[in-house]
Design an enzyme around this catalytic site. Structure first.
Site, PDB file in Angstrom:
ATOM      1  N   GLY A   1       0.797  -1.224   0.000  1.00 12.71           N
ATOM      2  CA  GLY A   1       0.000   0.000   0.000  1.00 12.71           C
ATOM      3  C   GLY A   1       0.826   1.269   0.000  1.00 12.71           C
TER       4      GLY A   1
ATOM      5  N   HIS B   1       4.137   1.466  -8.147  1.00 10.08           N
ATOM      6  CA  HIS B   1       3.113   0.423  -8.049  1.00 10.08           C
ATOM      7  C   HIS B   1       2.201   0.467  -9.282  1.00 10.08           C
ATOM      8  CE1 HIS B   1       3.763   1.171  -3.548  1.00 10.08           C
ATOM      9  NE2 HIS B   1       4.059  -0.096  -3.682  1.00 10.08           N
TER      10      HIS B   1
ATOM     11  N   LYS C   1      13.077  -2.886  -8.269  1.00 10.25           N
ATOM     12  CA  LYS C   1      13.469  -2.005  -7.162  1.00 10.25           C
ATOM     13  C   LYS C   1      13.885  -2.848  -5.944  1.00 10.25           C
ATOM     14  CE  LYS C   1      12.987   1.476  -4.126  1.00 10.25           C
ATOM     15  NZ  LYS C   1      12.488   0.763  -2.983  1.00 10.25           N
TER      16      LYS C   1
END
Ligand code: AMP
EC number: 6.3.2.1
Length: 274
Positions: free
Chosen positions: A28, A34, A147
């Site tokens: 989140g 994302h 990443k």
């Protein structure tokens, strides 16, 4: 978009789908990094599931589990706009049983160097939750960012060794305009710290520049890069192969440069695949 919290509801909905399904697991506080994973999933699959779960078992005792940024409403909006079909937001007790005893161990070698050395047990928790989430969502493809290189490589290893029937899709690192790798933890940085943090990606640029001139000796490249990082608390700057083992010389197509540094209280990761 349906927001689902219970594993059984998720499974019931999933069973109704016949075509391809993409899955993007996250913790989140969603950002553009994302979003690139979600967009890739949307482009490659008929349906897409995103999960948001701040996984307690991958945090060490003195880490930021309690303070990890949580933005459920904003995240749900982002997913809705991106065209996600199911947003799975379980609680810890939905994922872990009271006596949840079947453990996964991260590999002895590759799971306990670099991030695994700095955060012992971290990858045990990561692999455990990822396996649970993969089985719950049963995707055609699951998307993970470069990443978090070591995480990605260990998940690929798990998928291969446990014969998981899900394709693991690596995704390139998304950066801001100045080169800083996007991360939910960037939210902790002050403006001054953000400037300081730019030295991390700059050190990788310096390494690239040096390699382009023909320098292949890892120690030389590291020395140059560390100069750029002066003033930043570097945890490690390592040049490794695709199995995360140290390389004395750069081999094009087989090398990853990994850097982790602390800026203020924030631990930041970046890397470069060569
Ligand atoms: P996290 O929410 O930090 O657990 O990240 C969820 C997924 O997004 C992981 O597969 C990460 O590697 C990936 N991710 C995080 N930051 C980035 C970024 N800047 N670019 C691309 N992918 C990322």
């Amino acid at each position: 978009m349906q927001i689902v919290t219970s594993p059984s509801e998720l499974r019931a909905l999933r069973r109704e789908w016949k075509g391809t399904v993409g899955f993007v697991p996250t913790m989140g506080a969603l950002h553009k990094g994302h979003l690139t994973l979600i967009q890739k999933s949307k482009a490659q699959n008929e349906k897409s599931i995103v999960s948001i779960f701040v996984n307690p078992t991958q945090f060490g005792e003195n880490e930021d589990f309690a303070h990890y940024p949580r933005k459920p409403e904003a995240d749900a909006n982002i997913c809705q706009k991106a065209g996600v079909d199911i947003l799975f937001m379980p609680k810890a007790e939905d994922i872990y049983f009271e006596e949840d005893e079947v453990l996964l161990k991260a590999p002895q070698k590759s799971g306990f160097v670099l991030e695994g050395a700095a955060r012992p047990g971290h990858f045990d928790g990561v692999l455990r939750v990822v396996l649970k989430l993969l089985h719950l969502t049963s995707p055609t493809r699951a998307y993970f960012g470069q990443k978090d290189t070591q995480q990605l490589l260990l998940i690929q290893k798990m998928a291969r060794e446990l014969f998981l029937p899900y394709e693991i899709v690596p995704c390139p690192t998304e950066r801001d305009n100045d080169g800083l790798a996007l991360s939910s933890r960037n939210a902790y940085l002050s403006e001054a710290e953000k400037k300081e943090a730019l030295k991390i990606s700059a050190s990788l640029k310096e390494a690239t520049k040096h390699i382009m001139t023909g320098e292949l000796q890892s120690s030389q490249i590291k020395e140059r890069a560390l100069k750029v990082l002066e003033g930043v608390e570097v945890e490690y700057f390592e040049i490794v192969d695709r199995n995360l083992m140290p390389l004395e010389r750069i081999i094009k197509g087989e090398t990853i440069i990994l850097v982790t540094a602390r800026v203020g209280k924030v631990r930041l990761l970046d890397n470069l695949w060569i």
